[in-house]
Design a protein around this motif. Structure first.
Motif, PDB file in Angstrom:
ATOM      1  N   THR A 192       3.887  -0.168 -12.057  1.00 33.55           N
ATOM      2  CA  THR A 192       3.587   0.081 -13.473  1.00 33.55           C
ATOM      3  C   THR A 192       2.970  -1.161 -14.091  1.00 33.55           C
ATOM      4  OG1 THR A 192       5.455   1.607 -13.657  1.00 33.55           O
ATOM      5  CG2 THR A 192       4.551   0.714 -15.715  1.00 33.55           C
ATOM      6  N   TYR A 248       0.999   3.990 -15.133  1.00 31.88           N
ATOM      7  CA  TYR A 248       1.640   4.192 -13.836  1.00 31.88           C
ATOM      8  C   TYR A 248       0.559   4.331 -12.760  1.00 31.88           C
ATOM      9  CZ  TYR A 248       5.663   5.056 -16.832  1.00 31.88           C
ATOM     10  OH  TYR A 248       6.655   4.930 -17.773  1.00 31.88           O
ATOM     11  N   CYS A 249       0.671   3.518 -11.719  1.00 38.79           N
ATOM     12  CA  CYS A 249      -0.388   3.437 -10.704  1.00 38.79           C
ATOM     13  C   CYS A 249       0.192   3.582  -9.296  1.00 38.79           C
ATOM     14  CB  CYS A 249      -1.109   2.094 -10.792  1.00 38.79           C
ATOM     15  SG  CYS A 249      -1.801   1.705 -12.407  1.00 38.79           S
ATOM     16  N   ARG A 250      -0.710   3.818  -8.351  1.00 35.78           N
ATOM     17  CA  ARG A 250      -0.398   3.826  -6.933  1.00 35.78           C
ATOM     18  C   ARG A 250      -1.231   2.710  -6.281  1.00 35.78           C
ATOM     19  NH1 ARG A 250       3.886   5.847  -5.007  1.00 35.78           N
ATOM     20  NH2 ARG A 250       3.520   7.586  -6.467  1.00 35.78           N
ATOM     21  N   LEU A 309      -5.601  -0.592  -7.315  1.00 35.34           N
ATOM     22  CA  LEU A 309      -4.668   0.447  -7.755  1.00 35.34           C
ATOM     23  C   LEU A 309      -5.459   1.649  -8.241  1.00 35.34           C
ATOM     24  CD1 LEU A 309      -2.419  -1.799 -10.093  1.00 35.34           C
ATOM     25  CD2 LEU A 309      -2.251  -1.559  -7.604  1.00 35.34           C
ATOM     26  N   LYS A 316       0.831  -1.208   0.000  1.00 30.71           N
ATOM     27  CA  LYS A 316       0.000   0.000   0.000  1.00 30.71           C
ATOM     28  C   LYS A 316       0.866   1.258   0.000  1.00 30.71           C
ATOM     29  CE  LYS A 316      -3.733   2.297   2.537  1.00 30.71           C
ATOM     30  NZ  LYS A 316      -4.671   2.210   3.696  1.00 30.71           N
ATOM     31  N   GLY A 317       0.555   2.166  -0.934  1.00 35.15           N
ATOM     32  CA  GLY A 317       1.284   3.421  -1.048  1.00 35.15           C
ATOM     33  C   GLY A 317       2.402   3.399  -2.055  1.00 35.15           C
ATOM     34  N   ASP A 318       2.851   2.191  -2.447  1.00 36.92           N
ATOM     35  CA  ASP A 318       3.941   2.104  -3.423  1.00 36.92           C
ATOM     36  C   ASP A 318       3.443   2.391  -4.837  1.00 36.92           C
ATOM     37  OD1 ASP A 318       5.657   1.447  -1.411  1.00 36.92           O
ATOM     38  OD2 ASP A 318       6.059  -0.611  -2.087  1.00 36.92           O
ATOM     39  N   GLY A 319       4.375   2.794  -5.701  1.00 35.21           N
ATOM     40  CA  GLY A 319       4.062   2.936  -7.106  1.00 35.21           C
ATOM     41  C   GLY A 319       4.287   1.620  -7.834  1.00 35.21           C
ATOM     42  N   GLU A 349      -2.288   6.939 -12.107  1.00 36.18           N
ATOM     43  CA  GLU A 349      -1.719   8.279 -11.919  1.00 36.18           C
ATOM     44  C   GLU A 349      -1.224   8.896 -13.229  1.00 36.18           C
ATOM     45  OE1 GLU A 349       1.267   7.818  -8.844  1.00 36.18           O
ATOM     46  OE2 GLU A 349      -0.217   8.326  -7.313  1.00 36.18           O
ATOM     47  N   LEU A 369      -3.473   1.167  -3.684  1.00 37.43           N
ATOM     48  CA  LEU A 369      -4.401   1.565  -2.620  1.00 37.43           C
ATOM     49  C   LEU A 369      -4.637   0.422  -1.632  1.00 37.43           C
ATOM     50  CD1 LEU A 369      -7.117   3.528  -4.659  1.00 37.43           C
ATOM     51  CD2 LEU A 369      -5.068   4.415  -3.510  1.00 37.43           C
TER      52      LEU A 369
END
Length: 485
Positions: free
Chosen positions: A102, A152-154, A141, A97-100, A144, A156
């Protein structure tokens, strides 16, 4: 007052059981036992296995059903577009959680921070701010940025992501067609086999049904089409989809990921009601007895889920992984049948059958002619306490129309068409009967003989004989006869 959950059971179950074939049960003994325990239809899932394996399974089903003197339908379930992850080094990665992270359309092996997608249009279908669910919604995710083949995603909601897990795009308009090249190949295979139904995945609009119907007509096939309702867009066009299809499936797996969980049972009920209104069979599917993949007994919540489907008047309930890959395929069918039979006994004693006809609201306008006669049949079955309803039906339309009002008495659906006979095994409350063409002429004698053959009635008991419904209301000429055996 004492509450007694045990009561006298009905002689015939009304709700039908569909079992998925797979490595756990694709042998003669398992298929025979599942038929004996109450399976009415088998599902061949084109997402797994090769045509040669499905051909062997199909032949076993037909041979064993004939030996058991049962009319068993076969459903081929098409894959639809595969929106899945690719493979990973060491077969999995951890999403925190919180990481980026792809998602890439490139044909590469996944690794920490990089998720390959089998669906090559994903980057074109998603936009910034939209959610992406992975592995049946376990991980989430948010997009972003999108650049070329990279999304590119974060993270959740994190978790362990393994090979070939599903990707759901609840906020996106997915551009992929319902029918892929593989689906057309699988459908052609199904046509050659002579299966009874095709289940179309990823249905979003009524045009998806029309396209498959037109293609089948080009092949000279009239296989029944089951529309799988698993995308939110399908709900916007639900009434038209139900009208165009021969039956629907409430596919709660993907639907439960795409919709908020609290809306899934409501959606299921609404779809069942609309399907009954249009005289179309409806199947409830996914995670029905999920725990029985590993365990010999279900959870109490799963038994309650089956009860809800039965009390909502679904025509059929489908087992997927429980029979295909589970440790207890036959026990899963047996448990399903036990819950159904006990639920139906309770509902029957509560007077819940034909409740729509009894408790029907005042109508602002006249009912369609066929529906009105079907409702009258249901009321007569209750008021006269008939022991059986004999329906003469070459296409199956009279049968499904009468069944839609859920009469109290079992329905003996008589036809001279073997194909129709198998298809009617999907319909609620129906015992399919194959008759010789010459026997169909003397309706009264045939009806009296059959109710005695199937031990539904004895001399002097009242029965109903129904015939004459037609899909085209202009050709409707239904009749109800009240007979004494």
């Amino acid at each position: 007052m004492k509450l007694e959950p045990k009561m006298k059971l009905l002689k015939h179950k009304r709700t039908k059981i569909i079992a998925t074939l797979g490595p756990a049960c694709a042998d003669e003994d398992s298929i025979r036992q599942m038929i004996q325990k109450g399976v009415n239809m088998f599902r061949l899932n084109m997402s797994h296995g090769e045509h040669a394996e499905h051909y062997a399974s199909y032949q076993m089903i037909r041979n064993i059903a004939a030996a058991c003197e049962k009319h068993i339908a076969v459903l081929v379930d098409l894959c639809g577009p595969k929106i899945r992850t690719g493979t990973f080094k060491n077969n999995q990665i951890l999403l925190v959680k919180g990481d980026g992270v792809t998602i890439t359309m490139r044909d590469v092996e996944g690794k920490p921070g990089l998720i390959p997608s089998q669906y090559k249009s994903l980057a074109y279908d998603v936009a910034v701010g939209q959610r992406i669910f992975l592995a049946d919604g376990v991980m989430e995710l948010v997009v972003e940025k999108v650049e070329g083949t990279e999304v590119y995603c974060r993270v959740l909601q994190g978790g362990m992501l393994s090979n070939h897990k599903g990707i759901n795009l609840p906020d996106s308009v997915v551009s992929a067609p319902s029918m892929t090249e593989k689906d057309y190949d699988d459908a052609m295979f199904a046509v050659g086999l002579g299966v009874d139904f095709l289940a179309l995945s990823f249905v979003r609009h009524v045009d998806d049904i029309h396209l498959l119907r037109a293609w089948l007509e080009q092949q000279g096939s009239n296989i029944g089409i089951i529309a799988k309702i698993e995308r939110p867009e399908a709900l916007d066009d639900a009434c038209a989809i139900i009208e165009a299809a021969d039956a629907i499936m409430v596919a709660r797996g993907d639907l439960g990921v795409e919709l908020p969980p609290e809306q899934v049972p409501i959606t299921q009920d609404m779809l069942i009601k609309e399907a009954r209104k249009q005289c179309k069979p409806v199947i409830v599917a996914t995670q029905v007895l999920e725990s029985m993949i590993e365990h010999a007994r279900p959870t109490r919540a799963e038994a309650t889920d089956i009860f809800h489907s039965v009390s909502s008047s679904a025509d059929a309930i489908m087992l997927s992984g429980e029979t295909a890959v589970g440790h207890y395929p036959v026990k899963a069918v047996e448990m399903m049948a036990r819950v159904i039979i006990n639920a139906e006994a309770y509902l029957w004693h509560q007077g819940a059958f034909c409740s729509a006809a009894v408790k029907g609201k005042a109508h602002q306008s006249a009912l369609p002619f066929g529906n009105a006669v079907a409702r009258s049949t249901s009321l007569l079955s209750r008021d006269l306490m008939v022991h059986g309803i004999v329906v003469l039906s070459e296409s199956g339309w009279t049968t499904v129309t009468v069944s839609s009002e859920r009469p109290e008495a079992p329905i003996l659906a008589v036809t001279s068409s073997e194909e129709t006979c198998r298809r009617m095994s999907l319909i609620w409350g129906v015992i399919p009967v194959l008759a010789e063409v010459e026997d169909m002429g003397n309706h009264v004698a045939l009806a009296k003989r059959l109710v005695q053959t199937y031990s539904l009635a004895k001399k002097g008991d009242p029965i109903l004989l129904v015939q004459g419904f037609h899909r085209d209301e202009a050709n409707n000429c239904p009749s109800i006869m009240v007979l004494k055996v």
